[in-house]
Design a protein around this motif. Structure first.
Motif, short mmCIF file in Angstrom:
data_model
loop_
_atom_site.label_atom_id
_atom_site.label_comp_id
_atom_site.label_asym_id
_atom_site.label_seq_id
_atom_site.Cartn_x
_atom_site.Cartn_y
_atom_site.Cartn_z
N VAL A 149 0.85 -1.19 0.00
CA VAL A 149 0.00 0.00 0.00
C VAL A 149 0.89 1.24 0.00
CG1 VAL A 149 -1.76 1.27 1.27
CG2 VAL A 149 -1.85 -1.23 1.19
N ARG A 150 0.63 2.18 -0.90
CA ARG A 150 1.52 3.33 -1.06
C ARG A 150 0.71 4.61 -1.25
NH1 ARG A 150 6.62 4.86 -3.05
NH2 ARG A 150 6.57 6.70 -4.40
N ILE A 151 1.04 5.64 -0.47
CA ILE A 151 0.43 6.95 -0.65
C ILE A 151 1.06 7.61 -1.87
CG2 ILE A 151 0.11 9.25 0.35
CD1 ILE A 151 0.11 7.98 3.10
N GLU A 152 0.23 8.01 -2.84
CA GLU A 152 0.73 8.60 -4.07
C GLU A 152 0.70 10.13 -4.05
OE1 GLU A 152 2.17 6.79 -6.16
OE2 GLU A 152 1.42 4.79 -5.72
N GLY A 153 -0.20 10.68 -3.30
CA GLY A 153 -0.29 12.14 -3.27
C GLY A 153 -1.43 12.60 -2.39
N PRO A 154 -1.42 13.88 -2.06
CA PRO A 154 -0.51 14.92 -2.53
C PRO A 154 0.88 14.81 -1.91
CG PRO A 154 -2.04 15.81 -0.93
CD PRO A 154 -2.48 14.40 -1.19
N GLU A 155 1.81 15.58 -2.43
CA GLU A 155 3.21 15.45 -2.03
C GLU A 155 3.42 15.75 -0.56
OE1 GLU A 155 6.81 14.02 -2.97
OE2 GLU A 155 5.13 14.22 -4.37
N ASN A 156 2.71 16.74 -0.03
CA ASN A 156 2.91 17.11 1.38
C ASN A 156 2.46 15.98 2.32
OD1 ASN A 156 0.14 17.89 0.58
ND2 ASN A 156 -0.02 18.60 2.70
N VAL A 157 1.42 15.20 1.91
CA VAL A 157 0.96 14.08 2.73
C VAL A 157 1.98 12.95 2.67
CG1 VAL A 157 -0.86 12.35 3.04
CG2 VAL A 157 -1.46 14.70 2.44
N LYS A 158 2.57 12.73 1.47
CA LYS A 158 3.63 11.72 1.35
C LYS A 158 4.79 12.06 2.27
CE LYS A 158 5.03 10.32 -2.64
NZ LYS A 158 5.48 10.31 -4.05
N GLU A 159 5.22 13.33 2.27
CA GLU A 159 6.34 13.74 3.11
C GLU A 159 6.01 13.60 4.59
OE1 GLU A 159 9.36 14.45 2.14
OE2 GLU A 159 8.77 14.08 0.06
N GLU A 160 4.78 13.91 4.94
CA GLU A 160 4.37 13.79 6.35
C GLU A 160 4.37 12.33 6.78
OE1 GLU A 160 0.67 15.29 9.20
OE2 GLU A 160 0.83 16.01 7.13
N TYR A 161 3.96 11.44 5.86
CA TYR A 161 3.95 10.00 6.17
C TYR A 161 5.38 9.48 6.32
CZ TYR A 161 2.90 5.00 5.72
OH TYR A 161 2.80 3.64 5.93
N ILE A 162 6.29 9.93 5.46
CA ILE A 162 7.69 9.52 5.57
C ILE A 162 8.27 9.97 6.90
CG2 ILE A 162 10.00 9.90 4.61
CD1 ILE A 162 8.62 10.08 1.83
N SER A 163 7.96 11.20 7.31
CA SER A 163 8.44 11.69 8.61
C SER A 163 7.88 10.86 9.75
CB SER A 163 8.04 13.16 8.79
OG SER A 163 8.64 13.97 7.82
N TYR A 164 6.59 10.49 9.63
CA TYR A 164 5.96 9.63 10.64
C TYR A 164 6.69 8.30 10.77
CZ TYR A 164 2.42 6.29 12.34
OH TYR A 164 1.77 5.28 13.01
N LEU A 165 7.07 7.70 9.62
CA LEU A 165 7.77 6.43 9.64
C LEU A 165 9.16 6.58 10.25
CD1 LEU A 165 6.80 5.06 6.10
CD2 LEU A 165 5.85 4.34 8.30
N LYS A 166 9.86 7.66 9.91
CA LYS A 166 11.21 7.88 10.42
C LYS A 166 11.20 8.06 11.93
CE LYS A 166 13.32 9.91 6.28
NZ LYS A 166 13.88 11.14 5.66
N VAL A 167 10.26 8.83 12.44
CA VAL A 167 10.17 9.06 13.89
C VAL A 167 9.93 7.75 14.62
CG1 VAL A 167 8.76 10.10 15.70
CG2 VAL A 167 9.43 11.46 13.71
N ASN A 168 9.05 6.93 14.09
CA ASN A 168 8.77 5.65 14.74
C ASN A 168 9.95 4.69 14.63
OD1 ASN A 168 5.74 5.31 15.70
ND2 ASN A 168 5.72 6.61 13.88
N LEU A 169 10.68 4.75 13.52
CA LEU A 169 11.84 3.89 13.36
C LEU A 169 12.93 4.24 14.36
CD1 LEU A 169 13.25 1.65 11.77
CD2 LEU A 169 14.01 3.39 10.13
N ARG A 170 13.10 5.55 14.62
CA ARG A 170 14.15 5.98 15.56
C ARG A 170 13.90 5.46 16.97
NH1 ARG A 170 14.18 11.03 12.62
NH2 ARG A 170 12.76 11.96 14.15
N GLN A 171 12.65 5.14 17.28
CA GLN A 171 12.33 4.63 18.62
C GLN A 171 13.03 3.29 18.88
OE1 GLN A 171 10.56 6.34 20.85
NE2 GLN A 171 10.16 8.01 19.42
N TYR A 172 13.42 2.58 17.80
CA TYR A 172 13.98 1.24 17.95
C TYR A 172 15.47 1.19 17.59
CZ TYR A 172 9.16 -0.14 18.47
OH TYR A 172 7.87 -0.27 18.94
N ARG A 173 16.08 2.35 17.40
CA ARG A 173 17.50 2.39 17.11
C ARG A 173 18.29 2.65 18.38
NH1 ARG A 173 17.92 5.71 11.37
NH2 ARG A 173 17.26 3.99 10.04
#
Length: 328
Positions: free
Chosen positions: A304-328
């Motif tokens: 499943v992939r968010i295609e747009g708009p671009e600002n929502v894609k960027e916000e989702y990427i930031s959401y994933l990065k923040v959650n990933l850092r919790q486990y590093r």
């Protein structure tokens, strides 16, 4: 007792006996009817019972006469079939917003609708995993009060609670009353939520009904902003995940073909669907862009992939990065 009152009481008692103690397998005999009436202080003759049974038939009651040695009378069609009563009992027992005590009371009342013999089949257990019952006995009455306010165009007042670290409910705002203009009720995740306009902050807010206390319908009428006078609660609820709000936006998402039911279940038949190839499709819908929405997208897997708009894609990427850092 005057004869006229006696006759009125007799008719009601016969109907009550048929409702409680008769069914197709257990017809009540004429002798049982006479004995029951006598126990209630009403003496009667067989001929008058025949007349009463016929009068009940004229009123629409399906009273059936079974001939033979073990014959008698029973009430055929009832307001609720046994299968319908079983569904109602299961729903009450499994519902989270109804307390255990209130569930027992409601199930007892529902069971009485099935008669003495049918009620035995309604003593059943429905096991629902991870379903904590509400502890707020007043939830049902709060729902009724909110419906009254919506019907009469009134505001509501209540105190609101939340759990603390001690796992006990505590009042918000030190027990001060909330005063809001109700817009509607939403049933979400087996709980009631009040959707309301809070004039003190000029915002739409969500409140769990089972967390409300001392709710009352005020005399003041709702003074809604113009844009909320035709507010669509159903549409609004469909765009807000788990009662979290966020900035609304039209989002385009690619899904694997087998998830078309998932998308329609979530957004309804109004969602726009565009087939892409044999394996995927794109869907476009309006949603409150929020962490619960991103969590839902992530839970559906990496196809499943968010295609747009671009600002929502960027916000989702930031959401994933923040959650990933919790486990590093």
């Amino acid at each position: 007792m005057p004869r006229s009152e006696n006759q009125k009481k007799k008719l009601i008692l016969i109907l009550r006996l048929l409702q409680k103690r008769s069914d197709e397998d257990h017809p009540v005999s004429m002798q049982e009817i006479l004995a029951y009436l006598s126990g209630e202080g009403v003496e009667a003759e067989r001929k008058s019972i025949y007349d009463d049974l016929e009068a009940l038939r004229d009123l629409g009651y399906d009273i059936i006469n079974v001939k033979g040695r073990n014959g008698g009378y029973f009430l055929g069609n009832r307001d609720f079939e046994q299968a319908e009563l079983k569904i109602l009992v299961d729903a009450v027992q499994a519902s989270r917003f109804i307390t255990r005590q209130k569930s027992r009371d409601l199930i007892r009342k529902i069971s009485e609708l099935g008669g003495e013999y049918g009620s035995r089949e309604l003593k059943r257990d429905v096991y629902v995993l991870n379903r904590a019952k509400s502890e707020n006995e007043s939830t049902m009455y709060s729902v009724d009060a909110i419906h009254s306010a919506l019907r009469d165009d009134r505001i509501v007042k209540f105190k609101y609670m939340e759990y603390g670290m001690d796992k006990k409910l505590h009042y918000r705002k030190n027990g001060a009353f909330y005063t809001v203009a109700p817009l509607g009720l939403i049933w979400n995740n087996e709980r009631y939520y009040l959707i309301a306009h809070d004039p003190s902050v000029s915002e739409i807010r969500h409140y769990r009904v089972d967390r409300m206390k001392n709710i009352s319908v005020a005399k003041e009428r709702r003074d809604l902003p113009t844009e909320l006078r035709k507010f669509d609660v159903g549409e609004y609820g469909a765009r807000n995940f788990s009662m979290f709000s966020g900035e609304e936006s039209y989002v385009t998402v690619t899904f694997p073909k087998e998830m078309v039911n998932t998308v329609i279940d979530q957004f309804g038949l109004d969602v726009s669907i565009f087939p892409q190839d044999e394996d995927t499709f794109k869907a476009r819908f309006k949603v409150a862009v929020s962490k619960p929405f991103f969590g839902w997208i992530f839970s559906l897997g990496n196809k499943v992939r968010i295609e747009g708009p671009e600002n929502v894609k960027e916000e989702y990427i930031s959401y994933l990065k923040v959650n990933l850092r919790q486990y590093r």
